[in-house]
Design a protein around this motif. Structure first.
Motif, PDB file in Angstrom:
ATOM      1  N   LEU A  49       0.829  -1.206   0.000  1.00 42.22           N
ATOM      2  CA  LEU A  49       0.000   0.000   0.000  1.00 42.22           C
ATOM      3  C   LEU A  49       0.864   1.256   0.000  1.00 42.22           C
ATOM      4  O   LEU A  49       0.506   2.264  -0.620  1.00 42.22           O
ATOM      5  N   ASP A  50       2.001   1.198   0.686  1.00 42.35           N
ATOM      6  CA  ASP A  50       2.894   2.361   0.736  1.00 42.35           C
ATOM      7  C   ASP A  50       3.432   2.694  -0.653  1.00 42.35           C
ATOM      8  O   ASP A  50       3.597   3.875  -0.995  1.00 42.35           O
ATOM      9  N   ILE A  51       3.702   1.683  -1.479  1.00 43.26           N
ATOM     10  CA  ILE A  51       4.180   1.929  -2.838  1.00 43.26           C
ATOM     11  C   ILE A  51       3.117   2.657  -3.653  1.00 43.26           C
ATOM     12  O   ILE A  51       3.396   3.650  -4.337  1.00 43.26           O
ATOM     13  N   PHE A  95      -5.348   5.812  -0.122  1.00 44.66           N
ATOM     14  CA  PHE A  95      -4.334   4.808   0.200  1.00 44.66           C
ATOM     15  C   PHE A  95      -3.698   5.084   1.560  1.00 44.66           C
ATOM     16  O   PHE A  95      -3.315   4.153   2.267  1.00 44.66           O
ATOM     17  N   LEU A  96      -3.590   6.365   1.935  1.00 47.19           N
ATOM     18  CA  LEU A  96      -3.085   6.692   3.269  1.00 47.19           C
ATOM     19  C   LEU A  96      -4.042   6.156   4.337  1.00 47.19           C
ATOM     20  O   LEU A  96      -3.612   5.526   5.320  1.00 47.19           O
ATOM     21  N   PHE A  97      -5.324   6.402   4.139  1.00 44.98           N
ATOM     22  CA  PHE A  97      -6.340   5.892   5.072  1.00 44.98           C
ATOM     23  C   PHE A  97      -6.294   4.369   5.120  1.00 44.98           C
ATOM     24  O   PHE A  97      -6.343   3.761   6.206  1.00 44.98           O
ATOM     25  N   ASP A  98      -6.191   3.744   3.954  1.00 45.16           N
ATOM     26  CA  ASP A  98      -6.148   2.280   3.868  1.00 45.16           C
ATOM     27  C   ASP A  98      -4.918   1.722   4.577  1.00 45.16           C
ATOM     28  O   ASP A  98      -4.980   0.667   5.225  1.00 45.16           O
ATOM     29  N   TYR A  99      -3.793   2.423   4.445  1.00 41.68           N
ATOM     30  CA  TYR A  99      -2.540   1.997   5.067  1.00 41.68           C
ATOM     31  C   TYR A  99      -2.704   1.904   6.591  1.00 41.68           C
ATOM     32  O   TYR A  99      -2.347   0.897   7.209  1.00 41.68           O
ATOM     33  N   TYR A 100      -3.272   2.947   7.187  1.00 46.14           N
ATOM     34  CA  TYR A 100      -3.468   2.937   8.638  1.00 46.14           C
ATOM     35  C   TYR A 100      -4.566   1.971   9.048  1.00 46.14           C
ATOM     36  O   TYR A 100      -4.525   1.396  10.137  1.00 46.14           O
ATOM     37  N   ASN A 104      -4.442  -1.304  11.591  1.00 41.66           N
ATOM     38  CA  ASN A 104      -5.331  -1.125  12.746  1.00 41.66           C
ATOM     39  C   ASN A 104      -4.849   0.047  13.603  1.00 41.66           C
ATOM     40  O   ASN A 104      -4.806  -0.035  14.839  1.00 41.66           O
ATOM     41  N   ASP A 105      -4.464   1.130  12.915  1.00 44.36           N
ATOM     42  CA  ASP A 105      -3.840   2.261  13.586  1.00 44.36           C
ATOM     43  C   ASP A 105      -4.543   3.578  13.241  1.00 44.36           C
ATOM     44  O   ASP A 105      -3.909   4.643  13.261  1.00 44.36           O
TER      45      ASP A 105
END
Length: 331
Positions: A49-51, A95-100, A104-105
């Motif tokens: 996801l970070d990529i 993607f930022l929202f999905d990453y966290y 579970n953060d």
């Protein structure tokens, strides 16, 4: 709705423009992700996801840089470019929202926006707030990009609102500088920022110099006509802009062997017609694609806008234009 509007009709050039733009976005994001994946294969879903997060973020920054690079011929349909820029930036935020969420953060992400002491720091500044503010500005601009809002708000207010794109760009530059550069020890990020910001500033300065030179006006002949130059020096399906000293700007277009002259101001939003091109026999504004027939300055049906026209002639192999305007829509 109480405010009338008419949508700009589609044509082949606009369809090709959007298709090329979408293909370029897909190619860039796909290429960025493929290279990042090859250089540092992700070991987990958050890594993958970070990529994608970085791919869409870099693409949005470059697109916003291009939008602000005024005077480029490929920006003739800038409205679509701007809306797509918001869409790419919105996917970056998703993607930022999905990453966290995967980590579970989400509470940690929310806490970054309300960490008030950190706003007084340089290192550790909540840079995501700047990105969110830029995204909200782009959303406001994208949601009001329709002509309904232009008529509802009035051109003056609408234009002032959309000048906020410069604020959004500044927020994005600081967002990257304060955030990504703290976590990515690579010279590529500062080089991208310097190149993008430098290009925007340089192009604006160049445009200002060019505009000042045009505003000085061209010398009038003995009979009051302005010399534009040989027909071959006017780009085919393009224009050369001229003006009498202290007079209005005139865009002299050439479409093959046909030469005509119109006011340089588009009737839609005073866009610079001379920076546009001739598409399907019609002069097309570089800002939003409004069109006018070269021979009489009239918009093609069903539109009714008319532009001021000017007489042109070829005198001893040189195109000349009479700076005295004719009534709008005059052949």
């Amino acid at each position: 709705m109480s405010v009338e509007y008419r949508a700009v009709q589609w044509n082949r050039a606009k369809l090709v423009y959007d298709a090329v733009l979408l293909a370029a976005i897909a190619l860039f994001i796909g290429g960025f992700a493929a290279i990042a994946w090859r250089l540092a294969p992700p070991q987990s879903l958050p890594g993958a996801l970070d990529i994608w997060l970085r791919a869409f973020g870099v693409c949005a920054f470059l697109m916003l840089t291009v939008v602000l690079s005024i005077g480029l011929p490929h920006l003739y349909n800038r409205r679509h470019f701007g809306v797509l820029t918001f869409c790419v930036a919105a996917i970056h935020a998703w993607f930022l929202f999905d990453y966290y969420w995967v980590l579970n953060d989400l509470p940690k992400l929310a806490a970054q926006f309300t960490n008030w002491p950190a706003y007084g720091k340089f290192i550790g500044f909540p840079f995501k707030t700047l990105g969110l503010a830029a995204l909200l500005i782009l959303f406001l601009m994208a949601s009001t990009s329709h002509d309904f809002w232009l008529n509802f708000l009035s051109p003056r207010i609408w234009k002032a609102l959309h000048m906020a794109v410069y604020l959004a760009y500044g927020l994005v530059v600081i967002h990257v500088a304060l955030g990504i550069m703290q976590y990515e020890p690579t010279p590529l990020i500062p080089l991208m920022l310097a190149a993008g910001f430098g290009a925007v500033v340089a192009l604006h300065l160049l445009a200002g110099w060019r505009e000042r030179r045009i505003d000085r006006g061209a010398a009038l002949g003995g009979d009051g006509w302005i010399s534009v130059g040989p027909p071959g020096e006017i780009p085919d399906q393009g224009a050369r802009i001229t003006a009498a000293p202290g007079g209005e700007r005139i865009a002299v277009f050439r479409d093959g062997n046909i030469i005509g002259a119109l006011t340089n101001l588009c009737a839609h939003q005073n866009g610079p017609l001379g920076e546009g091109r001739v598409v399907d026999g019609c002069v097309t504004c570089p800002w939003h694609g409004f069109q006018y027939r070269l021979e009489d300055g009239c918009a093609p049906p069903p539109f009714t806008e008319k532009l001021v026209t000017y007489r042109v002639r070829v005198n001893r192999g040189v195109v000349e234009v009479d700076p005295r305007p004719l009534p709008p829509g005059t052949v």
